[in-house]
Design an enzyme around this catalytic site. Structure first.
Site, short mmCIF file in Angstrom:
data_model
loop_
_atom_site.label_atom_id
_atom_site.label_comp_id
_atom_site.label_asym_id
_atom_site.label_seq_id
_atom_site.Cartn_x
_atom_site.Cartn_y
_atom_site.Cartn_z
N SER A 31 0.74 -1.27 -0.11
CA SER A 31 0.14 0.00 0.03
C SER A 31 0.85 1.39 0.08
O SER A 31 1.77 1.45 -0.86
CB SER A 31 -1.19 -0.02 1.07
OG SER A 31 -1.98 1.06 0.98
N GLU A 40 -9.10 -4.58 -6.59
CA GLU A 40 -8.79 -3.25 -5.92
C GLU A 40 -9.03 -2.08 -6.95
O GLU A 40 -8.97 -2.27 -7.98
CB GLU A 40 -7.26 -3.29 -5.49
CG GLU A 40 -6.77 -4.15 -4.66
CD GLU A 40 -5.35 -4.15 -4.35
OE1 GLU A 40 -4.92 -3.08 -3.92
OE2 GLU A 40 -4.60 -5.07 -4.23
N HIS A 55 -7.34 -5.46 -1.11
CA HIS A 55 -6.09 -4.80 -1.08
C HIS A 55 -5.19 -5.54 -0.07
O HIS A 55 -5.93 -5.91 0.90
CB HIS A 55 -6.56 -3.31 -0.53
CG HIS A 55 -5.46 -2.44 -0.42
ND1 HIS A 55 -4.57 -1.94 -1.49
CD2 HIS A 55 -4.95 -1.72 0.70
CE1 HIS A 55 -3.77 -1.31 -0.89
NE2 HIS A 55 -4.02 -0.83 0.33
#
Length: 302
Positions: free
Chosen positions: A148, A243, A273
């Protein structure tokens, strides 16, 4: 079809969003405490010593699998929008990665925004890398990995190292990287109904904490898609097919290819995610980490 086990992550993400929705004015320390439970979905890897340390003054944690090759190191950047997450939330995830690859991992607890906005996190990652070099680990025995926001750091840290004249590591592995602060990818709309966690509103709040009201969203150390990616080490990008940030990974892979870089991109169908959080608990996560290891081991000379 996604496994039944993979639904655990969807349940966990929806629980976090439910708490935030019910308490829109939740103080930042409470939000951080809420996100500290994200690692609960990860199975304990076992056979690993976790040792807290300081890397050039930056808090960090070694994950040392029993019998591993100790002169190879994963430098790990945790996710959480630069404001949440920690070396504790990601201890088990990166422990699984280190154990499967057969090396040590250093999980960096970089200073988070808003107390330490950009470029605080990337500077801390660069400090940690230099510290690993100072421990006698050669650059060709280091790989960077992050998820991320940490997935962005897996690239921006390289750009900072280049600015500082430091040698490049052997490889980098961005997992579900968050790059585009404007959320301009088509997947933002296309996957809006199937992404269980990430939404434009959430990212907008994180951007404000990370950059302030007038920060430069096109700074290459924020979004490396606006930087010169020539000369970076081989990259292996993994992302979930459900995602909203899917296009960030696709765009990064294309940008690296245009810069004549070696890049591998795997999109895992129906995954959420950072689905690798389900390491030891869902087959898709274990398959992804096995693929990371198969790719990284020869890069590290293992």
């Amino acid at each position: 079809m996604a496994s039944k086990q993979s639904e655990k992550l969807i349940i966990a993400y929806k629980a976090v969003l439910g708490e935030l929705g019910a308490n829109p004015d939740m103080p930042l320390p409470d939000v951080r405490a809420l996100f500290e439970h994200m690692g609960d979905v990860t199975a304990e890897p076992g056979g690993i010593d976790f040792i807290e340390t300081a890397a050039a003054g930056v808090p960090a944690m070694w994950a040392v699998p029993k019998g591993c090759t100790e002169d190879r190191v994963l430098l790990c950047a945790h996710g959480g929008g630069y404001s949440f997450g920690s070396m504790y939330t990601h201890r088990k995830l990166y422990g699984h990665c280190a154990k499967t690859i057969g090396c040590r991992a250093l999980i960096v607890h970089y200073n988070r925004s808003p107390e330490h906005p950009h470029p605080g996190p990337v500077n801390d990652m660069a400090k940690a890398y230099r510290w690993v070099l100072d421990q006698g680990i050669t650059p060709n025995h280091i790989a960077v990995i992050g998820d991320s926001a940490g997935g962005a750091l897996a690239i921006t840290t390289l750009l900072r190292l280049r600015e500082q004249g430091l040698p490049m590591p052997a490889a980098t592995m961005p997992l579900s990287p968050w790059l585009d602060m404007d959320g301009g990818g088509a997947s933002f709309q296309g996957n809006k109904q199937v992404d269980a966690l990430v939404a434009r509103e959430m990212l907008g709040d994180m951007v404000k904490m990370f950059l302030g009201e007038n920060g430069n969203r096109h700074d290459p150390l924020v979004n490396p898609l606006h930087g010169d990616l020539r000369g970076l080490p081989p990259a292996y990008i993994q992302v979930g097919g459900h995602e909203v940030l899917l296009d960030d990974s696709r765009d990064l892979a294309e940008a690296l290819r245009r810069a004549d870089g070696e890049v591998k991109l795997d999109v895992f169908p129906e995954m959420q995610h950072v689905f690798q959080f389900l390491a030891g608990a869902a087959p898709e996560a274990d398959d992804a980490i096995a693929k990371l290891a198969a790719w990284a081991r020869p890069k590290l000379g293992l």
